[in-house]
Design a protein around this motif. Structure first.
Motif, PDB file in Angstrom:
ATOM      1  N   ALA A  55       0.304   3.233   3.248  1.00  0.00           N
ATOM      2  CA  ALA A  55      -0.134   1.859   3.012  1.00  0.00           C
ATOM      3  C   ALA A  55      -1.494   1.819   2.313  1.00  0.00           C
ATOM      4  O   ALA A  55      -1.721   1.002   1.412  1.00  0.00           O
ATOM      5  N   ALA A  56      -2.396   2.702   2.710  1.00  0.00           N
ATOM      6  CA  ALA A  56      -3.717   2.738   2.080  1.00  0.00           C
ATOM      7  C   ALA A  56      -3.619   3.160   0.619  1.00  0.00           C
ATOM      8  O   ALA A  56      -4.353   2.652  -0.241  1.00  0.00           O
ATOM      9  N   LEU A  57      -2.715   4.075   0.309  1.00  0.00           N
ATOM     10  CA  LEU A  57      -2.525   4.490  -1.091  1.00  0.00           C
ATOM     11  C   LEU A  57      -1.931   3.350  -1.910  1.00  0.00           C
ATOM     12  O   LEU A  57      -2.344   3.115  -3.055  1.00  0.00           O
ATOM     13  N   ARG A  58      -0.983   2.629  -1.330  1.00  0.00           N
ATOM     14  CA  ARG A  58      -0.404   1.479  -2.045  1.00  0.00           C
ATOM     15  C   ARG A  58      -1.461   0.418  -2.288  1.00  0.00           C
ATOM     16  O   ARG A  58      -1.536  -0.168  -3.381  1.00  0.00           O
ATOM     17  N   ALA A  59      -2.288   0.151  -1.276  1.00  0.00           N
ATOM     18  CA  ALA A  59      -3.336  -0.865  -1.427  1.00  0.00           C
ATOM     19  C   ALA A  59      -4.332  -0.481  -2.516  1.00  0.00           C
ATOM     20  O   ALA A  59      -4.918  -1.351  -3.163  1.00  0.00           O
ATOM     21  N   ALA A  60      -4.518   0.818  -2.724  1.00  0.00           N
ATOM     22  CA  ALA A  60      -5.438   1.296  -3.751  1.00  0.00           C
ATOM     23  C   ALA A  60      -4.762   1.421  -5.114  1.00  0.00           C
ATOM     24  O   ALA A  60      -5.402   1.834  -6.084  1.00  0.00           O
ATOM     25  N   ALA A  61      -3.480   1.089  -5.192  1.00  0.00           N
ATOM     26  CA  ALA A  61      -2.702   1.193  -6.434  1.00  0.00           C
ATOM     27  C   ALA A  61      -2.698   2.626  -6.962  1.00  0.00           C
ATOM     28  O   ALA A  61      -2.839   2.878  -8.164  1.00  0.00           O
ATOM     29  N   ILE A  62      -2.540   3.571  -6.038  1.00  0.00           N
ATOM     30  CA  ILE A  62      -2.459   4.987  -6.388  1.00  0.00           C
ATOM     31  C   ILE A  62      -0.998   5.414  -6.225  1.00  0.00           C
ATOM     32  O   ILE A  62      -0.467   5.389  -5.105  1.00  0.00           O
ATOM     33  N   PRO A  63      -0.307   5.788  -7.282  1.00  0.00           N
ATOM     34  CA  PRO A  63       1.110   6.135  -7.188  1.00  0.00           C
ATOM     35  C   PRO A  63       1.315   7.438  -6.418  1.00  0.00           C
ATOM     36  O   PRO A  63       0.412   8.284  -6.353  1.00  0.00           O
ATOM     37  N   PRO A  64       2.485   7.632  -5.824  1.00  0.00           N
ATOM     38  CA  PRO A  64       2.741   8.833  -5.021  1.00  0.00           C
ATOM     39  C   PRO A  64       2.491  10.138  -5.773  1.00  0.00           C
ATOM     40  O   PRO A  64       1.979  11.100  -5.200  1.00  0.00           O
ATOM     41  N   ALA A  65       2.812  10.182  -7.056  1.00  0.00           N
ATOM     42  CA  ALA A  65       2.670  11.430  -7.818  1.00  0.00           C
ATOM     43  C   ALA A  65       1.216  11.830  -8.040  1.00  0.00           C
ATOM     44  O   ALA A  65       0.937  12.974  -8.404  1.00  0.00           O
ATOM     45  N   GLY A 476      -9.416   5.532  -2.997  1.00  0.00           N
ATOM     46  CA  GLY A 476      -8.565   6.325  -2.119  1.00  0.00           C
ATOM     47  C   GLY A 476      -9.226   6.852  -0.867  1.00  0.00           C
ATOM     48  O   GLY A 476      -8.555   7.490  -0.045  1.00  0.00           O
ATOM     49  N   GLN A 477     -10.509   6.592  -0.695  1.00  0.00           N
ATOM     50  CA  GLN A 477     -11.204   7.120   0.478  1.00  0.00           C
ATOM     51  C   GLN A 477     -10.578   6.636   1.779  1.00  0.00           C
ATOM     52  O   GLN A 477     -10.466   7.388   2.750  1.00  0.00           O
ATOM     53  N   ALA A 478     -10.159   5.379   1.809  1.00  0.00           N
ATOM     54  CA  ALA A 478      -9.556   4.837   3.030  1.00  0.00           C
ATOM     55  C   ALA A 478      -8.288   5.607   3.408  1.00  0.00           C
ATOM     56  O   ALA A 478      -8.008   5.821   4.596  1.00  0.00           O
ATOM     57  N   ALA A 479      -7.516   6.029   2.404  1.00  0.00           N
ATOM     58  CA  ALA A 479      -6.291   6.785   2.690  1.00  0.00           C
ATOM     59  C   ALA A 479      -6.638   8.138   3.307  1.00  0.00           C
ATOM     60  O   ALA A 479      -5.970   8.590   4.249  1.00  0.00           O
ATOM     61  N   HIS A 480      -7.670   8.783   2.791  1.00  0.00           N
ATOM     62  CA  HIS A 480      -8.057  10.077   3.341  1.00  0.00           C
ATOM     63  C   HIS A 480      -8.631   9.943   4.747  1.00  0.00           C
ATOM     64  O   HIS A 480      -8.352  10.774   5.626  1.00  0.00           O
TER      65      HIS A 480
END
Length: 491
Positions: A55-65, A476-480
């Motif tokens: 969810a954090a990656l999606r919120a940051a608009a960072i694609p899975p790849a 992306g810091q929130a995802a990490h």
């Protein structure tokens, strides 16, 4: 086929290694290590990416790849997560884990660097009729206080006047010309300083600005003082918000020995310090030495030049650095790029017994990784610091290295060098697994990375690596942080 219990991750006894051919023994050690690692991984439960992280990656608009993640238990059981694990990624400063662990293995935790002073010619009364020669070996943390002590030691010989030259022997490093503005255009930032055998004080000048509201000015206080550098004693002050106070000073460093400030310093900023790297290594060292020599009552009538220590020179002063195990704490806790580059080059010099170069350093690191069963086909090295657009490694490569280090006698030295989340270093203000994780960070404009160890609430320990390569990496810091916290709570 041997039963699974026959395999162990313990190293083969040295006596057995001496009895067998070296190549065969190394191969057998690798097979057993991988077998033990596979057993631990087989016993772990493989899980998809946790919902909070996704969810954090999606919120940051960072694609899975664009994200690679590995969570690896360091003992049988636990959980395993692998996302794009083998994909080559720019690791930013988490590359320092490769450099510092290889240095512990190649150089040893007690390794030290030497900076030495020699004299040629006679000393008559208080006059050295020959020259003073200073030779460096690439000390990553030779600071102005160390040079001050060397000056005092030289003066203790009764030398007041040097009639010959001051000679700098920088031959321990054979490095290409370095453009400090090449990486990001910030040529005066100390983190962009190049390596050098006589690196002093990271080649930095700290300019303090102390506001005086009544005089409508700010006093300029340089540290260290450098002979020949002409600085204004004060600059104009101005009202308004602090903001980008450096830009408001309108500094001109066209003549690095005579900086000009055409703007004003905002009074609302209070006291501020601007760390700058504006001189080349030789000029910086000679200006700092001349300042310390004069303040100690000495005089010097010769010139500055470079050259090797003459065969008939006599050593009169020695500074020995802190051991490597202490030095890497500064490298990893505060992500010091210049120190990492010095260590990287030192491995090349010590392994080849030739002057340090980037090529020799890379060869030394790769050979050591291969010897430990840690070969990384995807690895791309440039300077070993991660301050690079071309360096690459995979998340699984770093995780394997962390697992190897955890099983090594060198584990305490490496782990203690990493920032403790929520406590110190570059992780001081982070919250994921606070107090329970030792994590190295990596940060570039389009890179965010974390790598290290998490001590989960269950008592298990994990190697955790997460790297983002994307234009939105800064978000992306929130995802990490969510990943670290999830491993702590659920690992």
């Amino acid at each position: 086929m041997l039963p699974r219990r026959a395999f162990s991750s313990r190293p083969i006894p040295r006596a057995s290694c001496r009895a067998a051919a070296r190549a065969a023994c190394a191969l057998l050690s690798l097979i057993l290590l991988l077998a033990g690692a596979a057993r631990a991984q087989d016993d772990a439960t493989r899980l998809p990416l946790p919902d909070a992280v996704a969810a954090a990656l999606r919120a940051a608009a960072i694609p899975p790849a664009a994200s690679a993640i590995v969570v690896l238990p360091l003992a049988p059981g636990g959980v395993t997560i692998e996302v794009n694990a083998s994909q080559p990624m720019n690791p930013a400063s988490t590359m320092k884990l490769v450099t510092t662990y290889a240095a512990l293995g190649l150089l040893g935790p007690a390794y030290t660097w030497r900076t030495e002073a020699f004299v040629t010619g006679a000393i008559r009364r208080d006059v050295l009729e020959g020259s003073l020669v200073v030779r460096g070996s690439g000390d990553p943390k030779l600071v102005i206080e160390n040079l001050w002590l060397m000056v005092q030691r030289i003066r203790s010989y009764g030398i007041r006047e040097i009639r010959g030259d001051v000679v700098l022997d920088r031959s321990a490093f054979d490095v290409a010309a370095h453009d400090p503005g090449d990486f990001d255009g910030e040529r005066f930032r100390p983190y962009n300083a190049g390596p050098d055998a006589l690196l002093l004080n990271f080649k930095a000048v700290a300019l303090g600005f102390v506001p005086d509201p009544e005089a409508r000015s700010a006093r300029v206080v340089p540290l260290p003082a450098l002979v020949g550098m002409k600085l204004p004693t004060s600059v104009r002050a101005a009202d308004g918000p602090c903001g980008d106070w450096r830009a408001r000073l309108q500094a001109d460093f066209a003549d690095p020995m005579a900086p000009v400030f055409r703007g004003a310093f905002p009074l609302s900023c209070g006291e501020r310090v601007w760390h700058l790297s504006v001189l080349d290594h030789a000029r910086y060292f000679s200006a700092a030495f001349a300042s310390l020599w004069q303040s100690a009552g000495g005089s010097w009538s010769g010139r500055l030049r470079e050259g090797p220590v003459p065969a008939d020179a006599r050593r009169i002063a020695l500074h020995e650095s802190a051991p490597l195990a202490e030095v890497i704490r500064d490298v990893n806790k505060f992500s010091n790029n210049v120190m990492a580059r010095q260590i990287y080059l030192t491995m090349g010099a010590e392994s080849s017994r030739q002057p340090a170069s980037a090529a020799r350093a890379e060869a030394a690191v790769r050979a050591w990784l291969d010897s430990q069963g840690l070969a990384m086909p995807e690895l791309v090295l440039e300077n070993g610091a991660g301050l690079s657009r071309v360096e690459r490694v995979s998340a699984t490569g770093v995780a394997r290295l962390l697992r190897h280090a955890f099983d090594s006698p060198l584990m305490p030295e490496l782990m203690a060098s990493l920032p403790l989340v929520g406590v110190d270093g570059t992780m001081r203000k982070r919250s994921g697994a606070a107090g329970s994780a030792h994590i190295k960070t990596g940060l570039l404009a389009d890179v965010r990375a974390v790598a290290g160890y998490v001590h989960a609430a269950s008592g298990r320990r994990y190697a955790v690596v997460a790297i983002i390569n994307h234009a939105n990496a800064g978000r992306g810091q929130a995802a990490h942080d969510a990943l670290l916290q999830w491993v702590y709570a659920n690992g």
